[in-house]
Design a protein around this motif. Sequence first.
Motif, PDB file in Angstrom:
ATOM      1  N   ILE A  30      90.723 -44.374  90.675  1.00 35.97           N
ATOM      2  CA  ILE A  30      89.365 -44.612  89.185  1.00 35.97           C
ATOM      3  C   ILE A  30      87.832 -43.395  89.867  1.00 35.97           C
ATOM      4  N   LYS A  31      87.618 -42.701  88.974  1.00 29.47           N
ATOM      5  CA  LYS A  31      86.740 -42.187  88.798  1.00 29.47           C
ATOM      6  C   LYS A  31      84.943 -42.793  88.606  1.00 29.47           C
ATOM      7  N   PHE A  32      84.615 -42.957  89.681  1.00 29.96           N
ATOM      8  CA  PHE A  32      82.944 -43.503  88.263  1.00 29.96           C
ATOM      9  C   PHE A  32      82.117 -41.792  88.229  1.00 29.96           C
ATOM     10  N   MET A  33      81.524 -41.934  87.526  1.00 27.73           N
ATOM     11  CA  MET A  33      80.199 -40.312  87.688  1.00 27.73           C
ATOM     12  C   MET A  33      79.008 -41.067  87.219  1.00 27.73           C
ATOM     13  N   PHE A  34      78.511 -40.488  87.791  1.00 30.45           N
ATOM     14  CA  PHE A  34      76.921 -40.998  87.468  1.00 30.45           C
ATOM     15  C   PHE A  34      75.630 -40.212  87.458  1.00 30.45           C
ATOM     16  N   GLY A  35      74.476 -40.401  87.500  1.00 27.05           N
ATOM     17  CA  GLY A  35      73.287 -39.645  87.485  1.00 27.05           C
ATOM     18  C   GLY A  35      72.815 -40.118  88.168  1.00 27.05           C
ATOM     19  N   GLU A  36      71.911 -39.220  88.746  1.00 30.73           N
ATOM     20  CA  GLU A  36      70.827 -39.615  90.106  1.00 30.73           C
ATOM     21  C   GLU A  36      69.687 -40.575  89.652  1.00 30.73           C
ATOM     22  N   GLU A  57      81.332 -39.113  91.751  1.00 29.60           N
ATOM     23  CA  GLU A  57      80.741 -38.385  90.875  1.00 29.60           C
ATOM     24  C   GLU A  57      79.396 -38.228  91.125  1.00 29.60           C
ATOM     25  N   VAL A  58      78.209 -37.602  91.563  1.00 29.53           N
ATOM     26  CA  VAL A  58      76.646 -37.983  90.850  1.00 29.53           C
ATOM     27  C   VAL A  58      76.222 -36.895  91.097  1.00 29.53           C
ATOM     28  N   VAL A  59      75.610 -36.343  89.922  1.00 27.41           N
ATOM     29  CA  VAL A  59      75.330 -35.071  89.089  1.00 27.41           C
ATOM     30  C   VAL A  59      73.453 -35.293  89.600  1.00 27.41           C
ATOM     31  N   GLN A  79      73.796 -30.027  78.408  1.00 29.15           N
ATOM     32  CA  GLN A  79      74.258 -29.822  80.126  1.00 29.15           C
ATOM     33  C   GLN A  79      74.933 -31.545  80.672  1.00 29.15           C
ATOM     34  N   VAL A  80      74.252 -32.474  80.200  1.00 29.72           N
ATOM     35  CA  VAL A  80      75.282 -33.155  81.005  1.00 29.72           C
ATOM     36  C   VAL A  80      75.785 -33.294  80.108  1.00 29.72           C
ATOM     37  N   GLN A  81      76.033 -33.271  78.541  1.00 36.70           N
ATOM     38  CA  GLN A  81      77.514 -33.208  78.121  1.00 36.70           C
ATOM     39  C   GLN A  81      78.771 -32.548  78.738  1.00 36.70           C
ATOM     40  N   ASP A  82      77.939 -31.197  78.940  1.00 35.15           N
ATOM     41  CA  ASP A  82      79.154 -30.196  79.357  1.00 35.15           C
ATOM     42  C   ASP A  82      80.171 -30.864  80.933  1.00 35.15           C
ATOM     43  N   GLN A  83      78.679 -31.309  81.766  1.00 38.39           N
ATOM     44  CA  GLN A  83      79.624 -31.697  83.188  1.00 38.39           C
ATOM     45  C   GLN A  83      79.962 -32.809  82.513  1.00 38.39           C
ATOM     46  N   CYS A  84      79.775 -33.744  81.683  1.00 41.40           N
ATOM     47  CA  CYS A  84      80.665 -35.024  81.410  1.00 41.40           C
ATOM     48  C   CYS A  84      82.100 -34.767  81.496  1.00 41.40           C
ATOM     49  N   ILE A  85      81.863 -33.111  80.333  1.00 39.57           N
ATOM     50  CA  ILE A  85      83.921 -32.746  79.693  1.00 39.57           C
ATOM     51  C   ILE A  85      84.282 -32.503  81.148  1.00 39.57           C
ATOM     52  N   GLU A  86      83.523 -31.226  82.142  1.00 36.78           N
ATOM     53  CA  GLU A  86      84.159 -30.885  82.796  1.00 36.78           C
ATOM     54  C   GLU A  86      84.987 -31.952  83.512  1.00 36.78           C
ATOM     55  N   SER A  87      84.162 -32.900  83.600  1.00 38.69           N
ATOM     56  CA  SER A  87      84.142 -33.774  85.191  1.00 38.69           C
ATOM     57  C   SER A  87      85.110 -34.489  84.984  1.00 38.69           C
TER      58      SER A  87
END
Length: 310
Positions: free
Chosen positions: A243-249, A279-281, A292-300
Amino acid sequence: MGMKSETHAGVKTSDQPVFFPASDPKYFGIVSEPATATAKTTAVILLSGTFGGTTTLGRNRFWLKMARSLAQRGHRVMRFDYAGIGDSTGEAVCHELEKPATEELRAAFDLLASRGAEDFIVVGTCYGSRTALVGSAEEPRVRAVHLLVPPIGSGNKGTGGAEHLAEFGTPVSLAKKAFSRRVLRRILNDSRSRLMARRVISLKVNSLLGRSSDDQRVNDETVYVSEDFYRPLRRLLERNVPIKFMFGEDDFFRTEFESAREGRLGPLLTAHSDRLDIEVVPGVVRGFLTIQVQDQCIESVLNWVEATGE
């Protein structure tokens, strides 16, 4: 319905609109896949929240770009509208975190399996992340899950739900929601709901006036971890599902998550740390408000699918 072909990143992909399930077609979705090669047996399902529109397109074609990027890498990918949203039939209702769209998700699993999928990776955000957790815990063929800024509370408990409503709801939409028969009944009969209603109003007024509030800070005493979050998360981790979690700071849901890690979530996450990736960006991920955020999410998501989907 016809199939549309697109050339994405130098590789041709196809998008096919579908209504499903076959026995009673009422949900609308789009299946993306490589157009000139056999798709891999690991399929991917994308699940949106309900404040940002439908998963079939998304802000700045976010979900469309994610689906085609995955298809370009050989995966069959499905995105669909929840009941009552977009082109799916049914009553348009307020989708509560405690009532995930597991019926739609089960039907999506079945459709992809009928097309050759042997296992699945599920990606979700907000309401979609709760659907991803609960639905994946019920489906033994799920091999990995990616959760984008998941709320750990519920629609009427904790502080995250109020924060989300205040940030994304307009005054008009909040008023319509508040005066619906179902919500009025809940406010009258449930003290937690009354507390949340007052908090939403306070947060929205402060936001409109450009004020901040110390009450928006989260501490261990106010963090509520919904059983609808905790139980399926534990079940998946006990099954050794990555499981992966992704958040913004600056995401409020990250603050809640980190506080919960100091409390109830801590022992569970520590015991299964080898199956977790957090992952925290910089900035705010929730809402996917910038390219920028959309591209980071797609890459993740692409990296996670590549790491777990082979």
